[in-house]
Design an enzyme around this catalytic site. Structure first.
Site, short mmCIF file in Angstrom:
data_model
loop_
_atom_site.label_atom_id
_atom_site.label_comp_id
_atom_site.label_asym_id
_atom_site.label_seq_id
_atom_site.Cartn_x
_atom_site.Cartn_y
_atom_site.Cartn_z
CB SER A 125 8.67 -4.33 4.18
OG SER A 125 8.58 -3.86 5.50
CE1 TYR A 178 3.89 -7.15 4.54
CE2 TYR A 178 5.25 -6.07 6.19
CZ TYR A 178 4.65 -6.07 4.96
OH TYR A 178 4.81 -5.00 4.12
CE LYS A 186 5.51 -7.16 1.30
NZ LYS A 186 4.95 -6.90 -0.02
P1 NAD Z 1 -2.57 -1.56 0.43
O1 NAD Z 1 -3.21 -2.67 1.16
O2 NAD Z 1 -3.21 -0.23 0.49
O3 NAD Z 1 -2.38 -1.95 -1.10
C1 NAD Z 1 -2.20 -3.30 -1.53
C2 NAD Z 1 -3.20 -3.54 -2.65
O4 NAD Z 1 -3.07 -4.90 -3.10
C3 NAD Z 1 -4.64 -3.37 -2.19
O5 NAD Z 1 -5.32 -2.55 -3.10
C4 NAD Z 1 -5.20 -4.78 -2.20
O6 NAD Z 1 -6.57 -4.80 -2.50
C5 NAD Z 1 -4.36 -5.42 -3.28
N1 NAD Z 1 -4.24 -6.88 -3.18
C6 NAD Z 1 -3.92 -7.60 -2.08
N2 NAD Z 1 -3.89 -8.91 -2.38
C7 NAD Z 1 -4.18 -9.01 -3.70
C8 NAD Z 1 -4.31 -10.10 -4.59
N3 NAD Z 1 -4.13 -11.37 -4.19
N4 NAD Z 1 -4.60 -9.86 -5.89
C9 NAD Z 1 -4.79 -8.58 -6.31
N5 NAD Z 1 -4.71 -7.51 -5.50
C10 NAD Z 1 -4.41 -7.74 -4.21
O7 NAD Z 1 -1.07 -1.47 0.94
P2 NAD Z 1 0.03 -0.39 0.60
O8 NAD Z 1 0.33 0.32 1.84
O9 NAD Z 1 -0.34 0.34 -0.61
O10 NAD Z 1 1.26 -1.36 0.31
C11 NAD Z 1 1.58 -1.79 -0.99
C12 NAD Z 1 2.69 -2.83 -0.88
O11 NAD Z 1 3.79 -2.26 -0.16
C13 NAD Z 1 2.29 -4.08 -0.10
O12 NAD Z 1 2.87 -5.18 -0.75
C14 NAD Z 1 2.89 -3.87 1.27
O13 NAD Z 1 3.22 -5.09 1.87
C15 NAD Z 1 4.15 -3.10 0.92
N6 NAD Z 1 4.63 -2.25 2.05
C16 NAD Z 1 3.80 -1.32 2.61
C17 NAD Z 1 4.25 -0.55 3.68
C18 NAD Z 1 3.35 0.46 4.34
O14 NAD Z 1 3.67 0.89 5.47
N7 NAD Z 1 2.26 0.88 3.72
C19 NAD Z 1 5.55 -0.71 4.17
C20 NAD Z 1 6.38 -1.65 3.56
C21 NAD Z 1 5.91 -2.42 2.49
N1 UFG Z 2 2.29 2.97 17.47
C1 UFG Z 2 1.69 3.49 18.61
N2 UFG Z 2 0.34 3.53 18.64
C2 UFG Z 2 -0.45 3.08 17.62
C3 UFG Z 2 0.19 2.54 16.48
C4 UFG Z 2 1.56 2.49 16.45
O1 UFG Z 2 2.35 3.90 19.53
O2 UFG Z 2 -1.69 3.13 17.73
C5 UFG Z 2 3.76 2.96 17.42
C6 UFG Z 2 4.36 1.58 17.17
O3 UFG Z 2 4.51 0.89 18.38
C7 UFG Z 2 5.67 1.95 16.49
C8 UFG Z 2 5.36 3.23 15.73
O4 UFG Z 2 4.17 3.77 16.34
O5 UFG Z 2 6.63 2.20 17.47
C9 UFG Z 2 5.10 3.02 14.25
O6 UFG Z 2 4.16 1.96 14.13
P1 UFG Z 2 3.49 1.56 12.74
O7 UFG Z 2 2.62 0.37 13.00
O8 UFG Z 2 2.89 2.74 12.09
O9 UFG Z 2 4.76 1.15 11.83
P2 UFG Z 2 5.86 0.04 12.05
O10 UFG Z 2 7.17 0.74 12.05
O11 UFG Z 2 5.56 -0.85 13.19
O12 UFG Z 2 5.66 -0.83 10.72
C10 UFG Z 2 5.47 -0.21 9.46
C11 UFG Z 2 4.51 -1.06 8.63
C12 UFG Z 2 5.15 -2.34 8.22
C13 UFG Z 2 6.45 -2.04 7.58
C14 UFG Z 2 7.34 -1.28 8.52
C15 UFG Z 2 8.67 -0.98 7.93
O13 UFG Z 2 3.34 -1.34 9.34
O14 UFG Z 2 4.33 -3.01 7.29
O15 UFG Z 2 6.70 -0.05 8.85
O16 UFG Z 2 8.51 -0.42 6.71
F1 UFG Z 2 7.03 -3.19 7.23
#
Ligand code: NAD
Ligand code: UFG
Length: 357
Positions: free
Chosen positions: A142, A166, A170
């Site tokens: 991330s 978190y 990572k």
């Molecule tokens: P998500 O929660 O939709 O998908 C994660 C999946 O992992 C889910 O289906 C959940 O049920 C499964 N899971 C969690 N713990 C588990 C375990 N112990 N055993 C088996 N399955 C398990 O999230 P996502 O948005 O698809 O994200 C996927 C990955 O990418 C995550 O590791 C997240 O941290 C990372 N990531 C996501 C974002 C984002 O904004 N979505 C940004 C940066 C990194």
């Molecule tokens: N925000 C609002 N209102 C809301 C939700 C969010 O104003 O109801 C704002 C936040 O303050 C931020 C922006 O919208 O300024 C984006 O917020 P998100 O929570 O959607 O995303 P972040 O950039 O904070 O974080 C996301 C994921 C993290 C990931 C990160 C970088 O949540 O898991 O992007 O990849 F690590």
């Protein structure tokens, strides 16, 4: 090189948001998938949705897609998947490791859960991978791993110093994989993909983002306000040092992100030698909250009421990626822009107002 139709891949967390969209792409490319998920943040209903979208019909889908309910922390679950793959003459050659928890806020409230699942789960997983000589892995990292003071565009060389549990989990998994690579150099091929802000949905609206656990990400909330499911969007701060006072992020279409996973996997599978890479995955373009909101309204002819409230603790003003490394190594460029993300995200929201329920 082997044809992808002969390759078996383990996908952890494959029914989640990013995992489900990536699975669809991998299925279309002919990979044979073993998908393990505990459903802690996703629904088993994703299975039938992927089947619906798979162009070659149910029989082929059921051959290629193997869903196993289980927790990656339980090594017998992962071992059994490897044993089955060997018995079926479909040895798993690589892993895409999505499984984990992803809420910054939840990680501040319950850090031990995050260390247990994100780090403990990854350690349990790599132990089994070593045992079965499967040392090719694409890991979901991330942009949160970067420190909060580096200026954007953030390059992969920027300091890694996360400011929440978190992000720490990572960065730790990246370090574990780096250590495996360094000390068993001949064996490991690793790509850590540092995602910026994935949003949107598959253009069909059949799969999309439907978290079970509480998240407070902007895009799903904004979609709920657009559909009338929530009354008003609270914008966290209008006094950021940006051109319109709202925070700037690097939003990337979920299908572009799915493509990156396919390319990263293909890149590693083609290499004879070991590799360790960290790659930013974003578009390289920053978009403010107000810009995103206005685009959503225009593209989808809807209204999104909003109010300004205080800044959210831990947020930063601007975050977007330097993307040249991923572009040059994977020969990848995003296809979709903010309008596409808003259109596809809204389509999913409209067709599935209650998610996968
Ligand atoms: P998500 O929660 O939709 O998908 C994660 C999946 O992992 C889910 O289906 C959940 O049920 C499964 N899971 C969690 N713990 C588990 C375990 N112990 N055993 C088996 N399955 C398990 O999230 P996502 O948005 O698809 O994200 C996927 C990955 O990418 C995550 O590791 C997240 O941290 C990372 N990531 C996501 C974002 C984002 O904004 N979505 C940004 C940066 C990194
Ligand atoms: N925000 C609002 N209102 C809301 C939700 C969010 O104003 O109801 C704002 C936040 O303050 C931020 C922006 O919208 O300024 C984006 O917020 P998100 O929570 O959607 O995303 P972040 O950039 O904070 O974080 C996301 C994921 C993290 C990931 C990160 C970088 O949540 O898991 O992007 O990849 F690590």
């Amino acid at each position: 090189m082997k044809d992808s139709s002969l390759r078996s891949i383990l996908i952890t967390g494959g029914t989640g948001f990013i995992g489900s969209h990536t699975c669809l792409k991998l299925l279309e490319k002919g990979y044979f998938l073993y998908v393990v998920d505990s459903f802690i943040n996703s629904s088993p209903k994703v299975l039938r949705k992927l089947e619906e979208l798979f162009p070659q019909g149910s029989e082929k889908f059921n051959q290629q897609f193997n869903l196993i309910e289980g927790d990656i922390r339980d090594s017998t679950v992962i071992e059994n998947i490897f044993i089955n793959s060997i018995n079926q003459n479909r040895c798993i050659e690589a892993v895409i490791h999505f499984a984990g928890l992803k809420s910054v806020e939840e990680s501040l409230l319950n850090p031990s859960l995050y260390w247990d699942i994100n780090v403990g789960g990854s350690i349990a997983l790599v132990k089994v991978l070593e045992k079965y000589n499967c040392r090719t892995i694409v890991f979901s990292s991330s942009a949160t791993v970067y420190n909060s003071i580096s200026d954007s565009p953030l390059s992969e060389n920027c300091e890694v110093r996360p400011c929440n549990p978190y992000g720490e989990t990572k960065a730790t998994v990246e370090n574990i994989l780096r250590s495996l690579y360094k000390n068993k150099r001949k064996d490991w091929r690793v790509i850590n993909l540092r995602y910026f802000n994935p949003i949107g949905a598959h253009s069909s609206g059949v799969i999309g983002e439907d978290p079970i656990r509480k998240t407070n990400n902007l895009f799903p909330y904004l979609s709920k306000v657009a559909s009338g499911n929530k009354e008003v969007l609270k914008i966290f701060g209008n006094d950021w040092p940006t051109f319109d006072g709202t925070a700037i992020r690097d939003y990337i279409h979920i299908m572009d992100l799915a493509d990156v996973h396919c390319l990263a996997l293909e890149y590693l599978l083609q290499k004879e030698e070991s590799r360790f890479l960290c790659l930013n995955v974003g578009t390289g373009k920053g978009t403010s909250i107000l810009e995103l909101l206005k685009t959503y309204e225009i593209v989808n002819s809807c209204k999104i009421p909003f109010i300004y409230v205080d800044r959210r603790p831990g947020d930063i003003a601007i975050s977007f990626a330097k993307t040249e490394l991923a572009t040059s190594i994977l020969n990848w460029k995003p296809k979709f822009d903010i309008s596409d993300m808003c259109r596809d995200g809204w389509n999913w929201q409209k067709l599935n107002p209650c998610g996968y329920q």
